[in-house]
Scaffold this motif. Sequence first.
Motif, PDB file in Angstrom:
ATOM      1  N   LEU A   1       0.596  -0.948  -0.077  1.00 37.37           N
ATOM      2  CA  LEU A   1      -0.011   0.289   0.053  1.00 37.37           C
ATOM      3  C   LEU A   1       0.711   1.162   0.093  1.00 37.37           C
ATOM      4  O   LEU A   1       0.680   2.301  -1.046  1.00 37.37           O
ATOM      5  CB  LEU A   1      -0.860   0.124   1.381  1.00 37.37           C
ATOM      6  N   PHE A   2       1.818   1.378   0.730  1.00 38.79           N
ATOM      7  CA  PHE A   2       2.790   1.650   0.848  1.00 38.79           C
ATOM      8  C   PHE A   2       3.357   2.659  -0.383  1.00 38.79           C
ATOM      9  O   PHE A   2       3.323   3.707  -1.064  1.00 38.79           O
ATOM     10  CB  PHE A   2       4.088   2.272   1.703  1.00 38.79           C
ATOM     11  N   ARG A   3       4.482   1.926  -0.898  1.00 39.52           N
ATOM     12  CA  ARG A   3       4.512   1.852  -1.974  1.00 39.52           C
ATOM     13  C   ARG A   3       3.776   1.584  -3.306  1.00 39.52           C
ATOM     14  O   ARG A   3       4.562   3.014  -3.768  1.00 39.52           O
ATOM     15  CB  ARG A   3       5.365   0.153  -2.545  1.00 39.52           C
ATOM     16  N   GLU A   4       2.939   1.198  -3.500  1.00 42.30           N
ATOM     17  CA  GLU A   4       1.706   2.849  -4.482  1.00 42.30           C
ATOM     18  C   GLU A   4       1.428   3.108  -4.249  1.00 42.30           C
ATOM     19  O   GLU A   4       1.290   4.685  -5.418  1.00 42.30           O
ATOM     20  CB  GLU A   4       0.138   1.507  -4.279  1.00 42.30           C
ATOM     21  N   TRP A   5       1.399   3.892  -3.125  1.00 41.68           N
ATOM     22  CA  TRP A   5       0.791   5.620  -2.629  1.00 41.68           C
ATOM     23  C   TRP A   5       2.103   6.424  -3.223  1.00 41.68           C
ATOM     24  O   TRP A   5       2.210   7.852  -3.229  1.00 41.68           O
ATOM     25  CB  TRP A   5       0.632   5.570  -1.298  1.00 41.68           C
ATOM     26  N   LEU A   6       3.330   5.749  -2.499  1.00 43.61           N
ATOM     27  CA  LEU A   6       4.897   6.645  -3.628  1.00 43.61           C
ATOM     28  C   LEU A   6       4.659   6.436  -5.098  1.00 43.61           C
ATOM     29  O   LEU A   6       5.435   8.018  -5.380  1.00 43.61           O
ATOM     30  CB  LEU A   6       5.862   5.463  -3.124  1.00 43.61           C
ATOM     31  N   ALA A   7       4.514   5.585  -5.167  1.00 45.94           N
ATOM     32  CA  ALA A   7       4.402   5.251  -6.899  1.00 45.94           C
ATOM     33  C   ALA A   7       3.703   6.600  -7.512  1.00 45.94           C
ATOM     34  O   ALA A   7       3.863   6.682  -8.657  1.00 45.94           O
ATOM     35  CB  ALA A   7       4.567   4.283  -7.602  1.00 45.94           C
ATOM     36  N   ALA A   8       2.551   6.907  -7.141  1.00 45.74           N
ATOM     37  CA  ALA A   8       1.387   7.656  -7.602  1.00 45.74           C
ATOM     38  C   ALA A   8       1.797   9.746  -6.970  1.00 45.74           C
ATOM     39  O   ALA A   8       1.810   9.970  -7.931  1.00 45.74           O
ATOM     40  CB  ALA A   8       0.323   7.218  -6.631  1.00 45.74           C
ATOM     41  N   HIS A   9       2.125   9.058  -5.347  1.00 45.55           N
ATOM     42  CA  HIS A   9       3.089  10.787  -5.830  1.00 45.55           C
ATOM     43  C   HIS A   9       4.128  11.038  -5.545  1.00 45.55           C
ATOM     44  O   HIS A   9       3.747  12.243  -5.512  1.00 45.55           O
ATOM     45  CB  HIS A   9       2.080  10.984  -3.899  1.00 45.55           C
ATOM     46  N   HIS A  10       5.004  10.127  -4.951  1.00 43.10           N
ATOM     47  CA  HIS A  10       6.453  10.563  -4.932  1.00 43.10           C
ATOM     48  C   HIS A  10       7.288  10.119  -6.404  1.00 43.10           C
ATOM     49  O   HIS A  10       7.536   9.072  -5.725  1.00 43.10           O
ATOM     50  CB  HIS A  10       6.851  10.805  -4.219  1.00 43.10           C
ATOM     51  N   PRO A  11       7.042   9.769  -7.442  1.00 47.97           N
ATOM     52  CA  PRO A  11       7.377   8.567  -7.688  1.00 47.97           C
ATOM     53  C   PRO A  11       8.858   8.512  -8.244  1.00 47.97           C
ATOM     54  O   PRO A  11       9.617   8.076  -8.372  1.00 47.97           O
ATOM     55  CB  PRO A  11       6.612   9.002  -9.666  1.00 47.97           C
ATOM     56  N   LEU A  12       9.553   9.882  -8.248  1.00 46.56           N
ATOM     57  CA  LEU A  12      11.018   9.729  -8.818  1.00 46.56           C
ATOM     58  C   LEU A  12      11.818   9.603  -7.087  1.00 46.56           C
ATOM     59  O   LEU A  12      13.086   9.504  -7.139  1.00 46.56           O
ATOM     60  CB  LEU A  12      11.531  11.204  -8.518  1.00 46.56           C
ATOM     61  N   LYS A  13      11.038   9.764  -6.271  1.00 42.75           N
ATOM     62  CA  LYS A  13      12.005   9.168  -4.681  1.00 42.75           C
ATOM     63  C   LYS A  13      11.577   7.461  -4.148  1.00 42.75           C
ATOM     64  O   LYS A  13      11.683   7.334  -3.765  1.00 42.75           O
ATOM     65  CB  LYS A  13      11.221  10.488  -3.550  1.00 42.75           C
ATOM     66  N   GLU A  14      10.498   6.944  -5.519  1.00 45.10           N
ATOM     67  CA  GLU A  14      10.082   6.105  -5.409  1.00 45.10           C
ATOM     68  C   GLU A  14      11.392   4.711  -4.136  1.00 45.10           C
ATOM     69  O   GLU A  14      11.063   3.822  -3.646  1.00 45.10           O
ATOM     70  CB  GLU A  14       8.559   5.012  -5.550  1.00 45.10           C
ATOM     71  N   ALA A  15      12.047   4.426  -5.127  1.00 49.05           N
ATOM     72  CA  ALA A  15      13.180   4.057  -4.990  1.00 49.05           C
ATOM     73  C   ALA A  15      14.243   4.236  -4.089  1.00 49.05           C
ATOM     74  O   ALA A  15      14.377   3.240  -3.352  1.00 49.05           O
ATOM     75  CB  ALA A  15      13.575   3.670  -6.510  1.00 49.05           C
ATOM     76  N   HIS A  16      14.087   5.553  -4.346  1.00 52.03           N
ATOM     77  CA  HIS A  16      15.153   5.803  -2.904  1.00 52.03           C
ATOM     78  C   HIS A  16      14.380   5.542  -1.414  1.00 52.03           C
ATOM     79  O   HIS A  16      15.154   5.100  -0.988  1.00 52.03           O
ATOM     80  CB  HIS A  16      15.225   6.503  -3.205  1.00 52.03           C
ATOM     81  N   VAL A  17      13.267   5.792  -1.094  1.00 58.03           N
ATOM     82  CA  VAL A  17      12.839   5.440  -0.158  1.00 58.03           C
ATOM     83  C   VAL A  17      12.436   4.361   0.690  1.00 58.03           C
ATOM     84  O   VAL A  17      13.378   4.155   1.692  1.00 58.03           O
ATOM     85  CB  VAL A  17      11.809   6.106  -0.108  1.00 58.03           C
ATOM     86  N   MET A  18      12.196   3.159  -0.936  1.00 59.85           N
ATOM     87  CA  MET A  18      12.253   1.920  -0.151  1.00 59.85           C
ATOM     88  C   MET A  18      13.813   0.996  -0.413  1.00 59.85           C
ATOM     89  O   MET A  18      13.542   0.505   0.968  1.00 59.85           O
ATOM     90  CB  MET A  18      11.391   0.945  -1.392  1.00 59.85           C
ATOM     91  N   ASN A  19      15.086   1.911  -0.453  1.00 63.95           N
ATOM     92  CA  ASN A  19      15.727   1.302  -0.493  1.00 63.95           C
ATOM     93  C   ASN A  19      16.834   1.716   0.859  1.00 63.95           C
ATOM     94  O   ASN A  19      17.528   0.638   1.295  1.00 63.95           O
ATOM     95  CB  ASN A  19      17.288   1.579  -1.528  1.00 63.95           C
ATOM     96  N   LEU A  20      15.967   2.692   1.417  1.00 63.62           N
ATOM     97  CA  LEU A  20      16.199   3.041   2.481  1.00 63.62           C
ATOM     98  C   LEU A  20      15.675   2.102   3.691  1.00 63.62           C
ATOM     99  O   LEU A  20      16.613   1.805   4.873  1.00 63.62           O
ATOM    100  CB  LEU A  20      15.960   4.437   2.898  1.00 63.62           C
ATOM    101  N   VAL A  21      14.489   1.647   3.563  1.00 61.44           N
ATOM    102  CA  VAL A  21      13.549   0.876   4.152  1.00 61.44           C
ATOM    103  C   VAL A  21      14.166  -0.446   4.423  1.00 61.44           C
ATOM    104  O   VAL A  21      14.190  -0.340   5.888  1.00 61.44           O
ATOM    105  CB  VAL A  21      11.760   0.948   3.775  1.00 61.44           C
ATOM    106  N   ARG A  22      14.566  -0.506   3.555  1.00 61.03           N
ATOM    107  CA  ARG A  22      15.073  -2.289   3.179  1.00 61.03           C
ATOM    108  C   ARG A  22      16.486  -2.036   4.401  1.00 61.03           C
ATOM    109  O   ARG A  22      16.826  -2.996   5.129  1.00 61.03           O
ATOM    110  CB  ARG A  22      15.416  -2.351   1.889  1.00 61.03           C
ATOM    111  N   GLN A  23      17.188  -0.737   4.859  1.00 59.93           N
ATOM    112  CA  GLN A  23      18.811  -0.995   4.896  1.00 59.93           C
ATOM    113  C   GLN A  23      18.570  -1.467   6.593  1.00 59.93           C
ATOM    114  O   GLN A  23      19.599  -1.514   6.914  1.00 59.93           O
ATOM    115  CB  GLN A  23      19.449   0.429   4.576  1.00 59.93           C
ATOM    116  N   MET A  24      18.055   0.322   6.836  1.00 60.10           N
ATOM    117  CA  MET A  24      17.157   0.169   8.105  1.00 60.10           C
ATOM    118  C   MET A  24      16.508  -1.445   8.489  1.00 60.10           C
ATOM    119  O   MET A  24      16.352  -0.852   9.815  1.00 60.10           O
ATOM    120  CB  MET A  24      16.360   1.268   8.443  1.00 60.10           C
TER     121      MET A  24
END
Length: 356
Positions: A271-294
């Motif tokens: 749900l969050f990834r879908e929201w990111l893709a819709a509202h902040h598509p240019l940040k989607e990959a970066h945000v999700m990668n940082l989430v995985r790092q933590m």
Amino acid sequence: MKAAPIKGRGSISNNTSRFEQFQREPFDDEWPEIEPEAESKSATTVSFETAKSIISRNDSPDIPFDQSINPYRGCEHGCIYCYARPTHAYLNHSPGLDFETRLYAKGNAAELLRKEFSKPSYVPKLIALGANTDPYRPIERKLRITASILAVMEEFNHPVAITSKSASVIQDIDVLARLARKNLVRVFMSVGSLDRTIARTLEPRASTPGARLDAIRRLSEVGVPCGVIVAPVIPALTDHDMEKILFYAKDAGAEAAAYVLLRLPLEIAELFREWLAAHHPLKEAHVMNLVRQMRNGKMYDSDYSSRMKGTGVFAELLRQRFKRACLKAGLNQARPPLDTTLFSRPPEKRSQLSLF
């Protein structure tokens, strides 16, 4: 077929719950979309349920309370990151749009709480109000179930801690002020971002960040001890606001502070990834990668020792930033416990006079 955002809602999709045998997936059938149907799907419905019990108990070592009350199920605030979303699956509803639109109200909450407090075996402990979903969502203005619970708290002199992201908490400012004079209440306001544009889609029906800070100010002015929770901290999207939130909250009268890293258990991750893709598509990959790092390379790690704060370099940086900002702002200098010694059971109303 890519789903489009729905105005006033956080979820973009409404996939079936993980317990359903069959799953529904949207596809493009080349027929034009019918707008009235889309609107009807996002309409809010409220059902009343007769709860069997009202106090939830937990033994999680990373949660500072073991008793809580949730007057409602589901939440119209629509926060896309809400960790309570997966609980809607137990009702055979979707943790997506259903969570925001198909709400349940515990109409007998105050009655159950009065019965629980009246038991000779009950031992008073701090109760957290709104630990799962917000006790001050829009329908509370009409139903006033949270208000009825606070009335019981005052009747028995029972300590309560409230967490909300709604300025509507001030509608109960009178009873909160009375409880505060007896050291029986503390209010924490959750503020994750100061950017109204982000907040409008991230938590579409919650109060604006400015209104929440103003609620802290108004409560503090009448003596209600307040705190701020910077939550959720979303890396590369909202984390830059952490220090500002802490300083603004302190200026408004907050005395305590905490923060919680973005948590994405079960259905919330998609749900969050879908929201990111819709509202902040240019940040989607970066945000999700940082989430995985933590989260040790995963979307979510449920380990009690790290699920609230995360692990790794970025998580450690957040910890240091929070610690230094609180020290500089003068937050968390002292947090005396709420008083449990004043708890008392009112005399029972009898139909006839007592013999003695």
